[in-house]
Design an enzyme around this catalytic site. Structure first.
Site, PDB file in Angstrom:
ATOM      1  N   ARG A 145       5.382  -6.769 -12.285  1.00 51.67           N
ATOM      2  CA  ARG A 145       6.251  -6.816 -11.089  1.00 51.67           C
ATOM      3  C   ARG A 145       6.041  -8.189 -10.458  1.00 51.67           C
ATOM      4  O   ARG A 145       4.941  -8.548 -10.058  1.00 51.67           O
ATOM      5  CB  ARG A 145       5.888  -5.710 -10.098  1.00 51.67           C
ATOM      6  N   HIS A 161      15.660  -4.203 -11.674  1.00 56.45           N
ATOM      7  CA  HIS A 161      14.642  -3.147 -11.574  1.00 56.45           C
ATOM      8  C   HIS A 161      15.028  -2.033 -12.561  1.00 56.45           C
ATOM      9  O   HIS A 161      15.403  -0.924 -12.152  1.00 56.45           O
ATOM     10  CB  HIS A 161      14.595  -2.626 -10.140  1.00 56.45           C
ATOM     11  N   GLN A 199      13.654   1.756 -12.503  1.00 55.11           N
ATOM     12  CA  GLN A 199      14.216   2.656 -11.492  1.00 55.11           C
ATOM     13  C   GLN A 199      15.513   3.282 -11.988  1.00 55.11           C
ATOM     14  O   GLN A 199      15.796   4.456 -11.712  1.00 55.11           O
ATOM     15  CB  GLN A 199      14.478   1.876 -10.188  1.00 55.11           C
ATOM     16  N   ASP A 231      19.907   0.789  -0.924  1.00 55.37           N
ATOM     17  CA  ASP A 231      18.561   0.226  -0.962  1.00 55.37           C
ATOM     18  C   ASP A 231      18.383  -0.555   0.339  1.00 55.37           C
ATOM     19  O   ASP A 231      19.356  -0.779   1.076  1.00 55.37           O
ATOM     20  CB  ASP A 231      18.451  -0.699  -2.200  1.00 55.37           C
ATOM     21  N   CYS A 281      16.117   4.221  -4.104  1.00 51.97           N
ATOM     22  CA  CYS A 281      14.902   3.992  -4.909  1.00 51.97           C
ATOM     23  C   CYS A 281      13.634   4.144  -4.080  1.00 51.97           C
ATOM     24  O   CYS A 281      12.570   4.361  -4.636  1.00 51.97           O
ATOM     25  CB  CYS A 281      14.965   2.619  -5.574  1.00 51.97           C
ATOM     26  N   ARG A 302      10.322   8.752 -11.899  1.00 49.91           N
ATOM     27  CA  ARG A 302       9.735   7.483 -12.353  1.00 49.91           C
ATOM     28  C   ARG A 302       8.613   7.796 -13.347  1.00 49.91           C
ATOM     29  O   ARG A 302       8.465   7.132 -14.362  1.00 49.91           O
ATOM     30  CB  ARG A 302       9.174   6.693 -11.152  1.00 49.91           C
TER      31      ARG A 302
END
Ligand code: CP
Ligand code: NVA
Length: 304
Positions: free
Chosen positions: A104, A131, A134, A219, A259, A287
């Site tokens: 990340r 991402h 996700q 988001d 998310c 996840r």
């Protein structure tokens, strides 16, 4: 054989992605029934985190342990990466000792550079641009609640950020139409939009995106690394909130996803997390299951 990487959703074929979601659902059901699965016994995942995380860290670490392996948490504060050791040198060394690497970070180029020098599969666990992990969880969650999303419509409300850009890749890979509602100047990357223009459109009014959609997603208005812009973005994005009123414009059985982490009162109203059509908690749990499927796929090259 060269390692397969997962830097964006485009690294897997559409069929592989669909099988991976099926496998994630199977792993979820086995795990809930208490079935022990040790397919990654003695395998090690290195996890490099240059940004904060709750879900990503917990899901990868717990996932590796549940499959019989182990995960190493590496932060730039404690590794030589944080003191300027080149990404490629770090990739050669780390990948010579572990079975997969999860990163990340900020620049997407960093994960590409790491992957190019890595002997082990590399997983993008969020960059400024994408991402993809996700999206595995989101797509698995939609399928578990509503079946295939192929041919459906997704409304993205808010910033054209890393999550939005992964939804653009997902639109092509999973075969849905995506309507992005964002303020002027906050669109996703123009080249990416152009490459997916048969599946993706950009509108200004959130209501135009939400009307008749099967899934509403949003988001945060300011992502990690954009903390200085928070106040300015609160003004610009004021009208880009998912609330029950906007949900009412969507299809009757439309779902809501985020998310997380969420900012109640900003991109969602306070009542959206527990709205009857919100699936955010399943989405977060998935996840774990989707990434266990991904780890088995990349490390063992199998989905069964
Ligand atoms: N959704 C997500 O990636 O959450 P974290 O930042 O907590 O990992
Ligand atoms: N767009 C957000 C996603 C967090 C999971 C960020 O990059 O901070």
């Amino acid at each position: 054989m060269a390692a397969r990487h997962f830097l964006t959703l485009n690294d897997l074929s559409s069929d592989e992605l669909e099988s991976l979601l099926d496998h994630g659902t199977k792993l979820r059901s086995e795990w809930r029934r208490g079935i022990v699965r040790e397919t990654l016994k003695n395998r090690v995942l290195a996890m490099i985190f240059e940004k904060s995380s709750t879900r990503t860290r917990v899901s990868f670490e717990a996932g590796m342990t549940q499959l019989g392996g182990a995960a190493l948490f590496l932060s730039p504060r404690d590794t030589q990466l944080g003191r300027g050791e080149p990404v490629e040198d770090s990739a050669i060394v780390i990948s010579s000792m572990v079975d997969a690497v999860m990163i990340r970070t900020f620049a997407h180029k960093t994960v590409e550079q790491f992957a190019a020098a890595s002997r082990a599969p590399v997983i993008n666990a969020l960059t400024d641009d994408f991402h993809p992990c996700q999206l595995l969880a989101d797509m698995q969650t939609y399928r578990e609640h509503r079946g295939s999303i192929r041919g459906g419509t997704v409304a993205w409300i808010g910033d054209g950020n890393n999550m939005c850009q992964s939804y653009i890749n997902a639109a092509t890979q999973f075969g849905f139409n995506l309507r992005v509602a964002c303020p002027e100047g906050y669109e996703p990357d123009s080249k990416l939009l152009d490459a997916h223009k048969d599946k993706v459109s950009v509108v200004r009014d959130p209501e135009d995106a939400a009307r008749g959609a099967d899934l509403l997603v949003t988001d945060v208005w300011a992502s990690m690394g954009q903390e200085d812009e928070q106040k300015a973005r609160e003004k610009t994005f004021r009208d880009y909130q998912i609330n029950p009123g906007l949900m009412n414009l969507a299809n009757r059985d439309a779902l809501f996803m985020h998310c997380l982490p969420a900012h109640r009162g900003e991109e969602i109203s306070a009542d959206m997390m527990d709205h009857p059509r919100s699936v955010v908690w399943d989405e977060a749990e998935n996840r774990l299951h989707a990434q266990k499927a991904l780890l088995e796929f990349l490390i063992l090259n199998r989905l069964d």
